[in-house]
Design a protein around this motif. Structure first.
Motif: not given
Length: 198
Positions: A51-67
């Motif tokens: 669940a943490r990876e899935k959440f992070t994948a969605q969250f990271a879409q809002n911050y495309p420049t962040l590793d």
């Protein structure tokens, strides 16, 4: 006998003073890091469930420049599938499997973050786990001049006990002083080799 008593007394006072100075410097280092980097420069997810990876994948879409740094999460194959399904470029993802627990989630990566001159991280973990993660991050990351913004993933699980949090705070302070976390003393934990996979 009096000489031994005085030696122990002053050694104890010196050690406590040294520890207080180390701990007192953390809020100053966190404030400096916040000033240097007001916005997070990378995402750190603490492994502990898909669940943490899935959440992070969605969250990271809002911050495309962040590793994205994943510390001992799901398998490489599963993690790569989750991030690929969310359209996250593989070059943004850093999978690291050195950590065996929450303290080592931070201690195994803090040197890497320092070398990259990262001063501010998003930290993602489950809501029940967040208080312990914040306590550890404050000591481990804070002692190295790295601040953080915590983000929780809903889990509907009860928060961890004060004893659990206190134990890991002690281990974090131990790491700050000695460079060791005590993780190798737990016979239930496999101690992985120093490996990364992408």
């Amino acid at each position: 006998m009096k000489w031994l008593y005085l030696t122990l007394k002053y050694t104890t006072i010196a050690l406590f003073t040294f520890l207080l100075i180390l701990l007192a410097a953390i809020p100053i280092k966190l404030a400096i890091a916040s000033h240097q980097a007001p916005k997070p420069q990378a995402i750190l997810i603490l492994g502990g469930g898909e669940a943490r990876e899935k959440f992070t994948a969605q969250f990271a879409q809002n911050y495309p420049t962040l590793d994205i740094w994943v510390s001992s999460g799901v398998s490489c194959e599963k993690a790569n599938q989750i991030f690929a399904a969310a359209g996250i470029a593989p070059e943004r993802i850093h999978l690291d499997y050195r950590a065996v627990d929450t303290v080592t989630n931070f201690t195994s990566l803090v040197e890497d973050f320092g070398k990259l001159n990262l001063k501010h991280l998003y930290i993602i973990t489950s809501d029940f786990h967040l208080p312990r993660a914040i306590a550890i991050a404050t000591i481990v990351l804070g002692s190295r001049g790295i601040t953080f913004t915590p983000i929780s993933v809903t889990s509907h699980l009860p928060k961890e006990s004060f004893l659990h949090v206190s134990r890991d705070v002690f281990r974090s302070v131990l790491w700050m002083i000695t460079g060791r976390t005590g993780a190798s003393l737990n016979p239930r934990l496999p101690f992985p080799d120093d490996r990364k996979c992408n």
